[in-house]
Design a protein around this motif. Structure first.
Motif, mmCIF file in Angstrom:
data_model
loop_
_atom_site.group_PDB
_atom_site.id
_atom_site.type_symbol
_atom_site.label_atom_id
_atom_site.label_comp_id
_atom_site.label_asym_id
_atom_site.label_seq_id
_atom_site.Cartn_x
_atom_site.Cartn_y
_atom_site.Cartn_z
ATOM 1 N N GLN A 131 0.852 -1.253 0.022
ATOM 2 C CA GLN A 131 -0.220 0.161 -0.079
ATOM 3 C C GLN A 131 0.956 1.063 -0.037
ATOM 4 O OE1 GLN A 131 -3.244 0.224 -0.145
ATOM 5 N NE2 GLN A 131 -3.049 2.537 -0.455
ATOM 6 N N ARG A 132 1.748 1.247 0.792
ATOM 7 C CA ARG A 132 3.004 2.509 0.839
ATOM 8 C C ARG A 132 3.356 2.706 -0.526
ATOM 9 N NH1 ARG A 132 4.400 7.192 2.552
ATOM 10 N NH2 ARG A 132 6.476 7.482 3.138
ATOM 11 N N VAL A 133 4.078 1.644 -1.208
ATOM 12 C CA VAL A 133 4.541 1.699 -2.631
ATOM 13 C C VAL A 133 3.461 2.210 -3.437
ATOM 14 C CG1 VAL A 133 5.241 0.604 -4.466
ATOM 15 C CG2 VAL A 133 6.330 -0.170 -2.575
ATOM 16 N N SER A 134 2.382 1.681 -3.600
ATOM 17 C CA SER A 134 1.371 2.266 -4.219
ATOM 18 C C SER A 134 0.900 3.830 -4.223
ATOM 19 C CB SER A 134 -0.039 1.617 -4.197
ATOM 20 O OG SER A 134 -1.186 2.064 -4.810
ATOM 21 N N ASP A 135 1.100 4.046 -2.892
ATOM 22 C CA ASP A 135 0.731 5.729 -2.480
ATOM 23 C C ASP A 135 1.978 6.404 -2.941
ATOM 24 O OD1 ASP A 135 -1.593 4.673 -1.046
ATOM 25 O OD2 ASP A 135 -0.791 5.008 0.907
ATOM 26 N N LEU A 136 3.151 5.832 -2.868
ATOM 27 C CA LEU A 136 4.303 6.657 -3.357
ATOM 28 C C LEU A 136 4.034 6.821 -4.770
ATOM 29 C CD1 LEU A 136 7.007 5.470 -0.908
ATOM 30 C CD2 LEU A 136 6.127 7.519 -1.072
ATOM 31 N N GLU A 137 3.837 5.749 -5.454
ATOM 32 C CA GLU A 137 3.614 5.985 -7.091
ATOM 33 C C GLU A 137 2.639 6.818 -7.425
ATOM 34 O OE1 GLU A 137 2.820 1.600 -7.765
ATOM 35 O OE2 GLU A 137 5.170 1.392 -8.250
ATOM 36 N N ASP A 138 1.377 6.732 -6.576
ATOM 37 C CA ASP A 138 0.429 7.728 -7.279
ATOM 38 C C ASP A 138 0.958 9.218 -6.990
ATOM 39 O OD1 ASP A 138 -1.251 5.700 -7.759
ATOM 40 O OD2 ASP A 138 -2.567 5.955 -5.824
ATOM 41 N N ARG A 139 1.807 9.432 -5.905
ATOM 42 C CA ARG A 139 2.283 10.632 -5.237
ATOM 43 C C ARG A 139 3.091 11.144 -6.476
ATOM 44 N NH1 ARG A 139 2.714 14.863 -1.761
ATOM 45 N NH2 ARG A 139 4.763 15.751 -1.573
ATOM 46 N N LEU A 140 4.231 10.394 -6.747
ATOM 47 C CA LEU A 140 5.049 10.492 -7.824
ATOM 48 C C LEU A 140 4.519 10.893 -9.199
ATOM 49 C CD1 LEU A 140 7.966 10.815 -8.966
ATOM 50 C CD2 LEU A 140 7.891 8.373 -9.165
ATOM 51 N N SER A 141 3.579 9.928 -9.667
ATOM 52 C CA SER A 141 2.756 10.338 -10.535
ATOM 53 C C SER A 141 2.260 11.697 -10.858
ATOM 54 C CB SER A 141 1.644 9.100 -11.048
ATOM 55 O OG SER A 141 0.863 9.687 -11.998
ATOM 56 N N GLU A 142 1.542 12.144 -9.690
ATOM 57 C CA GLU A 142 0.796 13.398 -9.617
ATOM 58 C C GLU A 142 1.651 14.551 -9.639
ATOM 59 O OE1 GLU A 142 -1.316 15.713 -5.823
ATOM 60 O OE2 GLU A 142 -1.875 13.584 -6.271
ATOM 61 N N LEU A 143 2.954 14.365 -9.045
ATOM 62 C CA LEU A 143 3.977 15.411 -9.057
ATOM 63 C C LEU A 143 4.667 15.492 -10.374
ATOM 64 C CD1 LEU A 143 5.887 14.813 -5.533
ATOM 65 C CD2 LEU A 143 4.358 16.734 -6.188
ATOM 66 N N LEU A 144 4.778 14.391 -11.041
ATOM 67 C CA LEU A 144 5.382 14.383 -12.322
ATOM 68 C C LEU A 144 4.332 15.161 -13.428
ATOM 69 C CD1 LEU A 144 7.228 11.084 -12.657
ATOM 70 C CD2 LEU A 144 8.297 13.478 -12.670
ATOM 71 N N GLY A 145 3.180 14.676 -13.234
ATOM 72 C CA GLY A 145 2.010 15.244 -14.128
ATOM 73 C C GLY A 145 1.982 16.762 -13.850
ATOM 74 N N GLN A 146 2.176 17.216 -12.682
ATOM 75 C CA GLN A 146 1.974 18.795 -12.549
ATOM 76 C C GLN A 146 3.052 19.415 -12.859
ATOM 77 O OE1 GLN A 146 -0.577 20.620 -10.745
ATOM 78 N NE2 GLN A 146 0.647 22.154 -11.464
ATOM 79 N N GLN A 147 4.219 18.654 -12.717
ATOM 80 C CA GLN A 147 5.481 19.501 -13.551
ATOM 81 C C GLN A 147 5.417 19.265 -14.879
ATOM 82 O OE1 GLN A 147 9.092 16.898 -13.076
ATOM 83 N NE2 GLN A 147 10.321 18.943 -12.666
ATOM 84 N N ALA A 148 5.126 18.293 -15.672
ATOM 85 C CA ALA A 148 4.815 18.563 -17.100
ATOM 86 C C ALA A 148 3.733 19.776 -17.533
ATOM 87 C CB ALA A 148 4.219 17.072 -17.619
ATOM 88 N N PHE A 149 2.512 19.512 -16.526
ATOM 89 C CA PHE A 149 1.630 20.654 -16.854
ATOM 90 C C PHE A 149 2.235 21.947 -16.661
ATOM 91 C CE2 PHE A 149 -1.969 23.449 -15.514
ATOM 92 C CZ PHE A 149 -2.652 23.299 -16.433
#
Length: 177
Positions: free
Chosen positions: A101-119
């Motif tokens: 669950q922790r790995v999944s949460d970290l992957e989601d957060r990383l995806s969100e941050l990378l998406g925000q950075q790309a935006f």
């Protein structure tokens, strides 16, 4: 009293049987890895604790067995039981689930941050500072509204408590002579 009387022989035989039970209980407790105390040995042997205390050799044997159990634990005390293996297995499964669950949460957060950075790099949308300020302003407004609602609830509770207190004091004052 003569040592050859039937009563004396029966008494001596009873004491010998109880002594034997105490020695057997000590041996059994060492084999199965039980905690060795005077109370535990007495309970296992079916005698009273005072019986062990009245016989210095039995008392010394219990203390020696206790010391031996501390320095050389029985194999039964050190073996892993089936129940402990199952408990350890269940604990490891739970830990694995939490880590996944922790790995999944970290992957989601990383995806969100990378998406925000790309935006942000694409130039689409409002400038970062204005959008962030708007979001902060909305969050502050919501916090103020929540705190006002909470304050109103507390004031209502306080008013109700004061009214109840007044009624109880009036009732108490009326009942006194």
């Amino acid at each position: 009293m003569d040592e050859q009387t039937p009563l004396a022989r029966a008494r001596r035989h009873d004491v010998d049987r109880r002594r034997q039970r105490v020695h057997q209980a000590l041996a059994d407790m060492h084999v199965d890895g039980s905690d060795i105390t005077i109370s535990a040995v007495a309970a296992r042997a079916g005698v009273h604790r005072s019986f062990i205390h009245r016989h210095p050799d039995l008392h010394a044997a219990v203390l020696e067995a206790f010391a031996a159990a501390l320095t050389q634990p029985s194999p039964a005390a050190t073996t892993i039981s089936h129940r402990s293996v199952l408990a350890e297995n269940a604990n490891l499964h739970q830990q694995n689930r939490r880590l996944a669950q922790r790995v999944s949460d970290l992957e989601d957060r990383l995806s969100e941050l990378l998406g925000q950075q790309a935006f942000d790099r694409s130039g689409l949308g409002a400038p970062t500072s204005t959008a962030a300020l708007q979001d902060e302003l909305e969050a502050q407004k919501q916090t103020v509204l929540d705190l006002r609602r909470l304050l109103e609830e507390r004031e209502e509770e306080l008013a109700a408590a004061r009214e109840t207190n007044r009624r109880l004091m009036n009732q108490l004052n009326r009942t006194r002579p």
